[in-house]
Design a protein around this motif. Structure first.
Motif, PDB file in Angstrom:
ATOM      1  N   THR A   1       1.130   3.984  -2.882  1.00  0.00           N
ATOM      2  CA  THR A   1       0.531   5.522  -2.527  1.00  0.00           C
ATOM      3  C   THR A   1       1.750   6.471  -2.779  1.00  0.00           C
ATOM      4  OG1 THR A   1      -0.474   4.490  -0.342  1.00  0.00           O
ATOM      5  CG2 THR A   1       0.058   7.001  -0.547  1.00  0.00           C
ATOM      6  N   LEU A   2       3.513   5.995  -2.901  1.00  0.00           N
ATOM      7  CA  LEU A   2       4.607   6.441  -2.804  1.00  0.00           C
ATOM      8  C   LEU A   2       4.383   6.995  -4.530  1.00  0.00           C
ATOM      9  CD1 LEU A   2       6.994   6.056  -0.837  1.00  0.00           C
ATOM     10  CD2 LEU A   2       5.944   8.212  -1.182  1.00  0.00           C
TER      11      LEU A   2
ATOM     12  N   PHE B   1       0.897  -1.518  -0.442  1.00  0.00           N
ATOM     13  CA  PHE B   1      -0.093  -0.148   0.324  1.00  0.00           C
ATOM     14  C   PHE B   1       0.986   0.882   0.032  1.00  0.00           C
ATOM     15  CE2 PHE B   1      -1.796   3.037   2.274  1.00  0.00           C
ATOM     16  CZ  PHE B   1      -3.289   3.673   1.734  1.00  0.00           C
ATOM     17  N   LEU B   2       1.551   1.552   0.709  1.00  0.00           N
ATOM     18  CA  LEU B   2       2.624   2.256   0.834  1.00  0.00           C
ATOM     19  C   LEU B   2       4.034   2.482  -0.319  1.00  0.00           C
ATOM     20  CD1 LEU B   2       4.213   4.195   2.324  1.00  0.00           C
ATOM     21  CD2 LEU B   2       6.132   2.632   3.041  1.00  0.00           C
TER      22      LEU B   2
ATOM     23  N   ASN C   1      11.302  10.703  -3.450  1.00  0.00           N
ATOM     24  CA  ASN C   1       9.785   9.707  -3.697  1.00  0.00           C
ATOM     25  C   ASN C   1      10.357   8.346  -4.153  1.00  0.00           C
ATOM     26  OD1 ASN C   1       8.056  10.242  -1.726  1.00  0.00           O
ATOM     27  ND2 ASN C   1       6.786  11.770  -3.037  1.00  0.00           N
TER      28      ASN C   1
ATOM     29  N   GLY D   1       1.322   7.175  -6.354  1.00  0.00           N
ATOM     30  CA  GLY D   1       0.426   8.010  -6.850  1.00  0.00           C
ATOM     31  C   GLY D   1       0.930   9.596  -6.648  1.00  0.00           C
ATOM     32  N   LEU D   2       1.807   9.815  -5.620  1.00  0.00           N
ATOM     33  CA  LEU D   2       1.795  11.158  -5.363  1.00  0.00           C
ATOM     34  C   LEU D   2       2.915  11.529  -5.731  1.00  0.00           C
ATOM     35  CD1 LEU D   2       2.013  12.758  -2.740  1.00  0.00           C
ATOM     36  CD2 LEU D   2       3.773  11.936  -1.880  1.00  0.00           C
TER      37      LEU D   2
END
Length: 282
Positions: free
Chosen positions: A84-85, A80-81, A224, A87-88
């Motif tokens: 998320t990273l 999940f992390l 990132n 996508g960010l």
């Protein structure tokens, strides 16, 4: 017996566990400070710090003590992390792809226009509550007070950061000669010499803030990408450690043949029945 992948992921998560402590400490320090312009970063900084702390602790326990459920939780949260990273990072590149300063003839600094930035960023600074917070932040940082001692020659030769260029002076094109009737930039009429007003309500000030955010987001996006490569490597090692932990929970050591009997073919029983019938007939 500990395997190589378990040992590696144990050490990696120990390092990330220790690294999460200064991240959380920095976020808490920002939350207590009211004069730093980095205050808007405190929430994501705290979230990242606590997420790294939790998943590192779960991964460390699962890898070192062969706790399969802890490693399972670790791998799910890590996936999940990573998503998320990713996508960010993509979102950051999209919203910060526009913008940049405009050269001013005869000056070392650049000026910034609000319409050059992405609609999402423009809507952020147009929000009165958000802008009120940023405005207080700039006032508290005394960014414009540093220009109070500048001479006219300094304005010609010295550079300014985006916030100083947009918030601490009127646009260079402004002409305050009362004899002229030429239409001017609307920011020229928003300028006020009062130290608490200056050009804080100008579009150029909002553009300067967005340029500052844009530069920070570009740096964050590079970080990132590095973190994504690092996390994907840890995730791959974690999958190996999870498989090793599942094997360690059984009574069979790694590599031993666990098969105790072979399941007969589908026609075996039919063949045995036919042999018995034939024996009875003959």
């Amino acid at each position: 017996m500990y395997r190589f992948s378990n040992t590696v992921i144990g050490f990696l998560n120990l390092f990330t566990l220790l690294a999460s402590i200064p991240i959380i400490g920095g976020g808490l320090w920002m939350a207590r400070s009211s004069t730093t312009c980095e205050g808007f970063l405190q929430t994501p900084l705290l979230v990242v710090g606590f997420v790294v702390l939790i998943i590192s602790l779960a991964g460390f326990i699962g890898a070192c003590f062969h706790v399969a459920w802890a490693l399972w939780v670790y791998l799910v949260v890590m996936l999940f992390l990573i998503a998320t990273l990713m996508g960010l990072t993509i979102f950051g590149f999209v919203v910060t792809s526009q913008g940049g300063g405009v050269e001013v003839p005869g000056r070392a600094y650049k000026e910034y226009r609000l319409e050059d930035y992405s609609p999402w960023l423009r809507n952020r600074v147009k929000d009165p509550d958000y802008w009120r917070t940023i405005r207080s932040c700039i006032l508290g940082s005394k960014t414009c007070a540093k220009l109070a001692a500048w001479t006219p020659l300094d304005y010609l030769e010295r550079d300014m950061n985006p916030i100083q260029s947009g918030c601490c002076k009127p646009p260079t094109s402004c002409n305050y000669n009362m004899a002229t009737a030429v239409p001017q930039d609307p920011d020229c009429y928003r300028w006020n010499n009062a130290p608490t007003l200056l050009c804080y309500e100008c579009d150029s000030c909002k553009a300067g803030v967005l340029e500052d955010v844009r530069r920070d987001w570009h740096k964050l996006s590079v970080l990132n990408i590095v973190m994504l490569v690092f996390l994907i490597g840890i995730y791959s090692t974690g999958c190996c450690a999870f498989q090793n932990t599942r094997r360690a929970e059984t009574d069979h050591p790694y590599g031993e043949n666990r098969m105790t009997k072979v399941r007969p073919r589908w026609d075996y029983y039919w063949w045995r029945w036919w042999q018995d019938k034939r024996d009875q007939l003959y």
